[in-house]
Design a protein around this motif. Structure first.
Motif, PDB file in Angstrom:
ATOM      1  N   GLU A  81      44.222  28.157  43.060  1.00 47.99           N
ATOM      2  CA  GLU A  81      43.057  27.539  42.424  1.00 47.99           C
ATOM      3  C   GLU A  81      42.196  28.566  41.695  1.00 47.99           C
ATOM      4  N   ARG A  82      42.701  29.792  41.561  1.00 42.68           N
ATOM      5  CA  ARG A  82      41.950  30.861  40.898  1.00 42.68           C
ATOM      6  C   ARG A  82      42.906  31.738  40.095  1.00 42.68           C
ATOM      7  N   VAL A  83      42.331  32.496  39.165  1.00 44.43           N
ATOM      8  CA  VAL A  83      43.103  33.466  38.398  1.00 44.43           C
ATOM      9  C   VAL A  83      43.001  34.833  39.084  1.00 44.43           C
ATOM     10  N   GLY A  84      43.850  35.771  38.640  1.00 44.24           N
ATOM     11  CA  GLY A  84      43.738  37.154  39.101  1.00 44.24           C
ATOM     12  C   GLY A  84      44.856  37.621  39.991  1.00 44.24           C
ATOM     13  N   GLY A  85      45.516  36.715  40.730  1.00 46.77           N
ATOM     14  CA  GLY A  85      46.591  37.138  41.620  1.00 46.77           C
ATOM     15  C   GLY A  85      46.089  38.094  42.684  1.00 46.77           C
ATOM     16  N   ARG A  86      46.721  39.280  42.773  1.00 48.31           N
ATOM     17  CA  ARG A  86      46.298  40.285  43.747  1.00 48.31           C
ATOM     18  C   ARG A  86      44.900  40.810  43.444  1.00 48.31           C
TER      19      ARG A  86
END
Length: 322
Positions: A81-86
């Motif tokens: 539900e969010r961007v960015g991954g790690r």
């Protein structure tokens, strides 16, 4: 089965020389640098250009950003539900849902945050620093090491910690003293000329802060037992830690941490957390990103693929040609 050479030819046909060069670096076939040069992609017109990117981690976001600038129609599918991954910054209210149905919720005070993934940007990472300039992400300097940090090995030194500044400088002083003794004793006559020996000893006296008799008896660099004050209150240096204790503590990885290439000063971080970079990409790419969209299948179709994913809001399966 396609060979590595076949794969590189395909990359060259799609992206030209620079794409092939970067791919060879990523595969370990050429020396790699964190370059600042912009990606030189061919325009989308010759290719028909629709691309589906799986994952809105930093690589996926950067790929979508560059491909869109080159004229490709892009869709980024992200299962979370969010961007960015790690690249995730945890703040008050952030949560992790466990496989057993439980949920762990962050209860930090307002304004506090923690970067559990990447937490700093080395000054030689010019590609990422370039994206921060391009996207308007403000940066601040990270103090990545502290000479006031304490090193502890419970099995050595009576279980008492040693400050980083004392461990580093007492080690340097003791090693300088030993090397000076070796030079004076002729142990390095095969390696050093008389002039070199003289210059080496001058260097070691300064490097290790040796006394005029070439013995290390402590140094203000290693910290003070008594701090200077007003009037007659002068500083008093600490007694040096015995070399045997320094060897027993097994602290070399800690002492050399700040000398590792990726941890050398000067280092940077985005103001407010590392996720500010991912969020800046997301603002640029907002219409292209679909969150809560786990991919369910990828199938070949003629010259392209069909990518199917489950819409997190409706539960429906949606397919995209790319």
């Amino acid at each position: 089965m396609a060979t590595r050479r076949d794969f590189l030819r395909s990359v060259a046909a799609a992206g030209g020389y620079r794409a092939t060069y970067l791919t060879m670096q990523a595969m370990g076939l050429m020396a790699a640098e964190a370059v600042a040069a912009p990606a030189a992609l061919q325009t989308a017109a010759p290719h028909g250009g629709r691309v589906v990117i799986l994952g809105a981690g930093m690589a996926g976001l950067a790929a979508a950003h560059e491909l869109r600038k080159a004229g490709y129609a892009c869709t980024v599918l992200e299962a979370r539900e969010r961007v960015g991954g790690r690249n995730w910054t945890i703040r008050q209210g952030a949560h992790v849902d466990m496989n057993d149905g439980s949920r762990q919720v962050c209860e930090f005070s307002p304004g506090q945050y923690w970067n559990p993934g990447p937490a700093r940007i080395p000054s030689h990472h010019q590609a990422m620093l370039g994206y921060c300039r391009e996207l308007g992400v403000p940066l601040e300097v990270v103090v990545n090491t502290s000479r006031g940090a304490r090193l502890l090995n419970p099995a050595a030194n009576g279980g008492k910690p040693i400050e980083m500044r004392q461990a580093a400088n007492d080690t340097r002083g003791k090693v300088s003293e030993l090397l000076t003794k070796a030079i004076d004793g002729g142990a390095l006559d095969q390696e050093l000329t008389p002039h070199d020996k003289e210059r080496m000893i001058d260097f070691l006296k300064r490097y290790g802060d040796l006394k005029p008799d070439r013995i290390y008896r402590g140094s203000e660099r290693a910290g003070l037992k008594t701090l200077p004050g007003a009037g007659q209150q002068v500083s008093v240096a600490r007694e040096p830690v015995p070399l045997g204790t320094l060897l027993d503590i097994d602290l070399w990885s800690a002492l050399l941490f700040e000398d590792v290439f990726n941890f050398q000063a000067t280092m940077f971080q985005p103001v407010g957390g590392m996720d500010q970079i991912a969020l800046a990409f997301a603002r640029k790419l907002k219409p292209l990103i679909r969150l809560n969209a786990p991919v369910t299948s990828i199938k070949r179709k003629n010259e392209g693929v069909v990518v199917s994913y489950r819409d997190g809001q409706t539960g429906n399966t949606i397919s995209l040609d790319a």
